[in-house]
Enzyme design. Structure first.
Site, short mmCIF file in Angstrom:
data_model
loop_
_atom_site.label_atom_id
_atom_site.label_comp_id
_atom_site.label_asym_id
_atom_site.label_seq_id
_atom_site.Cartn_x
_atom_site.Cartn_y
_atom_site.Cartn_z
NE ARG A 17 -3.72 -0.29 2.20
CZ ARG A 17 -4.19 0.50 3.17
NH1 ARG A 17 -3.76 0.32 4.41
NH2 ARG A 17 -5.06 1.44 2.92
N GLY A 18 2.03 1.18 -0.62
CA GLY A 18 2.90 2.35 -0.75
C GLY A 18 3.20 2.97 0.60
CD GLU A 19 1.82 8.49 1.24
OE1 GLU A 19 2.39 9.23 2.06
OE2 GLU A 19 1.22 8.91 0.24
N GLY B 130 2.05 1.30 3.88
CA GLY B 130 2.59 0.06 4.41
C GLY B 130 2.08 -1.18 3.69
CG ASP C 28 10.00 -5.59 -8.14
OD1 ASP C 28 9.25 -6.56 -8.21
OD2 ASP C 28 9.90 -4.61 -8.89
P1 AMP Z 1 7.93 -1.93 -8.52
O1 AMP Z 1 8.86 -2.61 -7.58
O2 AMP Z 1 6.55 -2.50 -8.46
O3 AMP Z 1 8.00 -0.43 -8.44
O4 AMP Z 1 8.44 -2.33 -10.01
C1 AMP Z 1 9.42 -1.57 -10.66
C2 AMP Z 1 10.01 -2.25 -11.88
O5 AMP Z 1 9.01 -2.91 -12.68
C3 AMP Z 1 10.64 -1.23 -12.79
O6 AMP Z 1 12.04 -1.20 -12.58
C4 AMP Z 1 10.25 -1.65 -14.21
O7 AMP Z 1 11.37 -1.88 -15.04
C5 AMP Z 1 9.49 -2.94 -14.02
N1 AMP Z 1 8.33 -3.04 -14.91
C6 AMP Z 1 7.46 -2.06 -15.28
N2 AMP Z 1 6.51 -2.57 -16.11
C7 AMP Z 1 6.77 -3.89 -16.24
C8 AMP Z 1 6.15 -4.97 -16.95
N3 AMP Z 1 5.05 -4.78 -17.72
N4 AMP Z 1 6.69 -6.21 -16.84
C9 AMP Z 1 7.79 -6.40 -16.08
N5 AMP Z 1 8.43 -5.45 -15.38
C10 AMP Z 1 7.93 -4.20 -15.47
#
Ligand code: AMP
Length: 303
Positions: free
Chosen positions: A202-204, A206, A234
């Site tokens: 949920r971002g900021e 948590g 991630d």
């Molecule tokens: P997050 O941790 O959710 O902010 O994911 C960030 C990463 O997701 C970024 O570094 C992007 O390169 C990657 N990303 C964005 N769109 C996609 C997609 N459709 N498929 C796979 N990776 C993606």
């Protein structure tokens, strides 16, 4: 080695209210593996083009990240372009260029096939299914996805969700996936499809961690400097799965899942303090334990 990740390795072009960067290194597998490598060695499966910087590959390899499963293909690396407004919780996609991912058919190296912990990072659901077919009886599989795949690949996505133990998505995504606004009801619906746990980012605000009968809520650490939320999800997943994979062969307890959530939150809180992997890749084990201590102080109370 106990932890395997498949996901994107990318160039990201990002605009946030605090700045703008062009073609910096990102991708779900990149953030995940760097975060998890503070806790356990990681096996990575992904593909990059010939334009991907060799020095980044060297950095990953120097961090006990096994790159046997990384393919370098003729062509361009995946490129994501997006922006954030003052609501940093929502990433707006401008373009997604799959490039070398379009024809990627991962073949798991034989030594990877018995890895007990598997993270199917954000990437085409068909590729996530492909990986699942190649691993032998993993102990725990978690999956992340995003609106791009919920819209473009709903069938394969539902199929792969039905085969994993944990779905880890952000709140907008779980609402979109289930058509249910209420997060507790949305999680219950996902649990009806197969996973035993749903971790909602949920971002900021948590993280909410729900399973049949238990709920755990972790705040995000209130930071003074946030530059770029890209990769927070991630990095959270890397800390979460890294902690679980570090538990050895014993049965995982509810407290393990709670602590995993806090490791994920602690590591992710550093990622957002800089663009790209700059902050994440330069942490020390003390930084992580300090942040865990700060989380304890933040939420401690007595009745
Ligand atoms: P997050 O941790 O959710 O902010 O994911 C960030 C990463 O997701 C970024 O570094 C992007 O390169 C990657 N990303 C964005 N769109 C996609 C997609 N459709 N498929 C796979 N990776 C993606």
């Amino acid at each position: 080695m106990r932890l395997l990740v498949v996901g994107s390795m990318a160039f990201d072009s990002i605009r946030s209210p605090f700045g703008e960067v062009e073609r910096v290194v990102g991708g779900s597998a990149t953030y995940f593996s760097l975060a998890a490598s503070y806790l356990v060695p990681v096996r990575l499966v992904s593909v990059v083009g010939t334009d991907f910087p060799a020095e980044v590959i060297r950095t990953l390899a120097s961090r006990s990240i096994d790159l046997t499963g990384l393919k370098v293909s003729e062509g361009k690396t995946f490129h994501w372009k997006g922006f954030y407004e003052y609501d940093l919780n929502t990433a707006h996609t401008v373009t997604t260029e799959l490039n070398v991912f379009r024809d990627f058919a991962p073949v798991l190296p034989e030594v990877y096939r018995d890895t007990p912990y598997v993270f199917l990072g954000n990437i085409a659901p068909a590729l996530q299914l492909d990986i699942l077919r190649q691993v032998r009886r993993p102990k725990l599989v978690a999956l992340d996805t995003m609106n791009y795949w919920i819209e473009s690949s709903p069938g394969p996505l539902r199929e792969v969700i039905g085969k994993v133990d944990i779905l880890m998505v952000n709140e907008g995504e779980v609402r979109m996936l289930t058509g249910e606004y209420n997060l507790v009801k949305a999680a219950r619906r996902v649990i009806g499809w197969g996973p035993s746990r749903v971790v909602i980012k949920r971002g900021e605000y948590g993280v909410l961690h729900l399973s049949d009968g238990t709920m755990f809520a972790a705040p995000a650490y209130p930071l003074e400097t946030i530059f770029d939320p890209t990769g927070a999800g991630d990095s959270f997943a890397g800390g979460f799965m890294g902690y679980l994979a570090s538990c050895g062969d014993r049965e995982l307890t509810d407290m393990d899942f709670r602590l995993a959530t806090m490791y994920g939150s602690a590591i992710a809180s550093y990622t957002v303090e800089a663009f790209s992997t700059e902050k994440l890749q330069n942490l020390t084990p003390e930084d992580i334990s300090d942040r865990l201590g700060s989380f304890l102080a933040l939420t401690e109370f007595r009745v």
